[in-house]
Design an enzyme around this catalytic site. Structure first.
Site, PDB file in Angstrom:
ATOM      1  N   CYS A  56       0.814  -1.223   0.000  1.00  0.00           N
ATOM      2  CA  CYS A  56       0.000   0.000   0.000  1.00  0.00           C
ATOM      3  C   CYS A  56       0.848   1.275   0.000  1.00  0.00           C
ATOM      4  O   CYS A  56       0.321   2.365  -0.221  1.00  0.00           O
ATOM      5  CB  CYS A  56      -0.946   0.018   1.195  1.00  0.00           C
ATOM      6  SG  CYS A  56      -2.063  -1.384   1.238  1.00  0.00           S
ATOM      7  N   HIS A 116      -2.905   7.540   2.818  1.00  0.00           N
ATOM      8  CA  HIS A 116      -3.384   6.281   2.228  1.00  0.00           C
ATOM      9  C   HIS A 116      -4.771   5.985   2.786  1.00  0.00           C
ATOM     10  O   HIS A 116      -5.000   6.020   3.993  1.00  0.00           O
ATOM     11  CB  HIS A 116      -2.401   5.167   2.571  1.00  0.00           C
ATOM     12  CG  HIS A 116      -2.914   3.809   2.262  1.00  0.00           C
ATOM     13  ND1 HIS A 116      -3.499   3.494   1.054  1.00  0.00           N
ATOM     14  CD2 HIS A 116      -2.939   2.669   3.009  1.00  0.00           C
ATOM     15  CE1 HIS A 116      -3.854   2.224   1.069  1.00  0.00           C
ATOM     16  NE2 HIS A 116      -3.533   1.696   2.241  1.00  0.00           N
ATOM     17  N   ASN A 131     -10.019   0.402   0.524  1.00  0.00           N
ATOM     18  CA  ASN A 131      -8.564   0.488   0.429  1.00  0.00           C
ATOM     19  C   ASN A 131      -8.117  -0.083  -0.919  1.00  0.00           C
ATOM     20  O   ASN A 131      -8.172  -1.289  -1.133  1.00  0.00           O
ATOM     21  CB  ASN A 131      -7.974  -0.314   1.599  1.00  0.00           C
ATOM     22  CG  ASN A 131      -6.460  -0.317   1.605  1.00  0.00           C
ATOM     23  OD1 ASN A 131      -5.823   0.085   0.639  1.00  0.00           O
ATOM     24  ND2 ASN A 131      -5.893  -0.790   2.700  1.00  0.00           N
TER      25      ASN A 131
HETATM   26  N1  ACO Z   1     -17.870  -7.536  11.035  1.00  0.00           N
HETATM   27  C1  ACO Z   1     -18.218  -7.775  12.307  1.00  0.00           C
HETATM   28  N2  ACO Z   1     -17.309  -8.108  13.249  1.00  0.00           N
HETATM   29  C2  ACO Z   1     -16.012  -8.211  12.857  1.00  0.00           C
HETATM   30  C3  ACO Z   1     -15.593  -7.984  11.544  1.00  0.00           C
HETATM   31  C4  ACO Z   1     -16.588  -7.644  10.616  1.00  0.00           C
HETATM   32  N3  ACO Z   1     -16.298  -7.395   9.310  1.00  0.00           N
HETATM   33  N4  ACO Z   1     -14.265  -8.138  11.475  1.00  0.00           N
HETATM   34  C5  ACO Z   1     -13.839  -8.468  12.696  1.00  0.00           C
HETATM   35  N5  ACO Z   1     -14.894  -8.515  13.538  1.00  0.00           N
HETATM   36  C6  ACO Z   1     -14.927  -8.847  14.957  1.00  0.00           C
HETATM   37  C7  ACO Z   1     -13.729  -9.691  15.373  1.00  0.00           C
HETATM   38  O1  ACO Z   1     -14.000 -11.055  15.129  1.00  0.00           O
HETATM   39  C8  ACO Z   1     -13.678  -9.382  16.854  1.00  0.00           C
HETATM   40  O2  ACO Z   1     -14.637 -10.159  17.518  1.00  0.00           O
HETATM   41  P1  ACO Z   1     -14.317 -10.800  18.961  1.00  0.00           P
HETATM   42  O3  ACO Z   1     -14.072  -9.621  19.860  1.00  0.00           O
HETATM   43  O4  ACO Z   1     -15.571 -11.562  19.252  1.00  0.00           O
HETATM   44  O5  ACO Z   1     -13.110 -11.644  18.752  1.00  0.00           O
HETATM   45  C9  ACO Z   1     -14.122  -7.923  16.940  1.00  0.00           C
HETATM   46  O6  ACO Z   1     -14.799  -7.654  15.710  1.00  0.00           O
HETATM   47  C10 ACO Z   1     -13.003  -6.942  17.133  1.00  0.00           C
HETATM   48  O7  ACO Z   1     -11.993  -7.250  16.208  1.00  0.00           O
HETATM   49  P2  ACO Z   1     -10.729  -6.344  16.057  1.00  0.00           P
HETATM   50  O8  ACO Z   1      -9.807  -6.924  15.012  1.00  0.00           O
HETATM   51  O9  ACO Z   1     -10.138  -6.034  17.405  1.00  0.00           O
HETATM   52  O10 ACO Z   1     -11.441  -5.030  15.492  1.00  0.00           O
HETATM   53  P3  ACO Z   1     -10.780  -3.641  15.240  1.00  0.00           P
HETATM   54  O11 ACO Z   1     -11.515  -2.595  15.962  1.00  0.00           O
HETATM   55  O12 ACO Z   1      -9.287  -3.697  15.392  1.00  0.00           O
HETATM   56  O13 ACO Z   1     -11.083  -3.408  13.695  1.00  0.00           O
HETATM   57  C11 ACO Z   1      -9.974  -3.617  11.606  1.00  0.00           C
HETATM   58  C12 ACO Z   1     -10.625  -4.352  12.767  1.00  0.00           C
HETATM   59  C13 ACO Z   1     -11.003  -2.750  10.941  1.00  0.00           C
HETATM   60  C14 ACO Z   1      -9.455  -4.651  10.620  1.00  0.00           C
HETATM   61  C15 ACO Z   1      -8.817  -2.754  12.157  1.00  0.00           C
HETATM   62  O14 ACO Z   1      -7.950  -3.519  12.972  1.00  0.00           O
HETATM   63  C16 ACO Z   1      -8.024  -2.119  11.068  1.00  0.00           C
HETATM   64  O15 ACO Z   1      -8.504  -1.312  10.335  1.00  0.00           O
HETATM   65  N6  ACO Z   1      -6.736  -2.432  10.958  1.00  0.00           N
HETATM   66  C17 ACO Z   1      -5.924  -1.916   9.909  1.00  0.00           C
HETATM   67  C18 ACO Z   1      -6.081  -2.817   8.782  1.00  0.00           C
HETATM   68  C19 ACO Z   1      -5.882  -2.201   7.439  1.00  0.00           C
HETATM   69  O16 ACO Z   1      -6.254  -1.096   7.151  1.00  0.00           O
HETATM   70  N7  ACO Z   1      -5.310  -3.017   6.588  1.00  0.00           N
HETATM   71  C20 ACO Z   1      -5.197  -2.687   5.238  1.00  0.00           C
HETATM   72  C21 ACO Z   1      -3.897  -3.069   4.665  1.00  0.00           C
HETATM   73  S1  ACO Z   1      -2.586  -2.150   5.328  1.00  0.00           S
HETATM   74  C22 ACO Z   1      -2.911  -0.620   5.079  1.00  0.00           C
HETATM   75  O17 ACO Z   1      -3.470  -0.317   4.078  1.00  0.00           O
HETATM   76  C23 ACO Z   1      -2.551   0.339   6.114  1.00  0.00           C
END
Ligand code: ACO
Length: 343
Positions: free
Chosen positions: A119, A263, A293
């Site tokens: 990315c 980004h 993204n």
């Molecule tokens: N819908 C509903 N629930 C979900 C989903 C979904 N799509 N995805 C995960 N959950 C649940 C998980 O299972 C977890 O449940 P649990 O507590 O029962 O285990 C709960 O939600 C919390 O999960 P987390 O991973 O802690 O959620 P978080 O608030 O961190 O959000 C996310 C997850 C959106 C992926 C976040 O961590 C994030 O944005 N990270 C950066 C990822 C990113 O942008 N990657 C792209 C590539 S790199 C880049 O471009 C920078």
């Protein structure tokens, strides 16, 4: 002084994008994985994304964006010296997607290479273009960010499949010899990396370590695996630090920046960067609600929309920052010029 003796500046003179017409909404995703529009909006800020059709690939999208960027810069393919294609989803392992674009735009005298920084690829490619221009190794460089993320996303994994979208953006970077600060000039660029964190965001299969096999396909090893919280923390810290360093390198203050285009990964990541920098919300551009993204394509697509919406105008200073798998990240400061938008 003639042009031979002057140190050229690298200026962005053309910009083009391509987005597939097919839209996939959060509500549609909620029909095949356990999620909801409300969860995705609240955790990411994404409402919908574009998905490539059967005939659309990283090459076809990158090529369309490139053609528009060339028209925007008023150049033809044969005037290009170097084609750099940032992509995590190339057409093939080889030949490079850049070589395929080079041929298709008629850049018959150009070198061409793909660049792998996930990315952060667009910032990395921009820095290479700038280096080639200021060192007089090239005068006109075509920089592309193109991604077909929908083909490497695991559509059974709700934690990743909600995040990504497809699309492409391209810019033309040209040598500018004006005495006055050149409009469009890439004033400074900073690149950073931390390979010790590579395990947090990767596609394990398909490379030399795990070639494609029945077993690797069965185990879904050819799809994105991500540790969301680690990526989140790294992205906020990395983009904010790189932004600061790019300002310092350009001998600039935060107040000198009119707009930040980070980004487009997640609205909460962008808000984290904004708050760490202490930038007013009015100086932050965001369009991820519409596209998700798009990896290396996200920054040129956001710049394009910002120009189209009049949020980015001639003479403004825009800071761009990217972060992705590797981890690799970086930032650049650009004094925006008069870059025509071709529909
Ligand atoms: N819908 C509903 N629930 C979900 C989903 C979904 N799509 N995805 C995960 N959950 C649940 C998980 O299972 C977890 O449940 P649990 O507590 O029962 O285990 C709960 O939600 C919390 O999960 P987390 O991973 O802690 O959620 P978080 O608030 O961190 O959000 C996310 C997850 C959106 C992926 C976040 O961590 C994030 O944005 N990270 C950066 C990822 C990113 O942008 N990657 C792209 C590539 S790199 C880049 O471009 C920078």
């Amino acid at each position: 002084m003639n042009n031979q003796k002057r140190l050229p500046r690298a200026a962005i003179t053309g910009l083009g994008v391509y987005l597939p017409s097919k839209i996939l909404t959060n509500n549609e995703i909620a029909t095949f994985v356990d999620t909801s529009d409300a969860w995705i909006m609240q955790r990411t800020g994404i409402r919908e994304r574009r998905i490539a059709g059967p005939e659309e690939t990283s090459l076809t999208m990158g090529l369309e964006a490139s053609k528009k960027a060339l028209v925007s810069a008023n150049l033809t393919g044969d005037q290009i010296d170097l084609v750099i294609c940032a992509t995590a989803t190339p057409e093939y392992i080889f030949p490079s997607t850049a070589c395929l674009v080079q041929d298709a735009v008629g850049a018959t005298g150009a070198g061409a290479m793909d660049l792998s920084a996930a990315c952060a690829g667009f910032i990395y490619a921009l820095s290479v273009a700038r280096a080639y221009i200021v060192s007089k190794m090239a005068r006109n460089v075509l920089v592309i960010g193109t991604e077909t993320m929908s083909r490497v996303v695991d559509w059974t994994d709700r934690s990743t499949c909600i995040l990504f979208g497809d699309g492409a953006g391209a810019v033309v970077v040209q040598a500018a010899f004006d005495d006055a600060p050149a409009l469009g000039e890439i004033e400074s660029v900073v690149l950073k990396s931390d390979g010790s964190k590579g395990c947090h965001l990767l596609i394990p299969g398909g490379g030399s370590k795990m070639p494609a096999s029945e077993e690797s396909a069965r185990d879904r090893q050819h799809y994105i695996k991500m540790n969301g919280p680690e990526v989140f923390k790294g992205a906020v810290r990395g983009m904010a630090d790189a932004f600061h360093q790019a300002l310092k390198m350009g001998d600039l203050q935060l107040g000198d920046v009119d707009l930040m285009v980070a980004h487009q990964a997640n609205a909460r990541i962008i808000e984290g960067v904004r708050s760490r920098l202490d930038l007013p919300t009015s100086k932050v551009y965001q369009n991820l609600e519409r596209y998700g993204n798009t990896s290396s394509a996200s920054i040129p697509i956001a710049l394009y929309d910002a120009v189209r919406e009049n949020a980015l105008k001639e003479g403004m200073r825009v800071g761009v920052a990217g972060f992705g798998g590797g981890f690799a990240w970086g930032a650049a400061i650009i004094r925006w010029g008069n870059v025509p938008i071709i529909a």
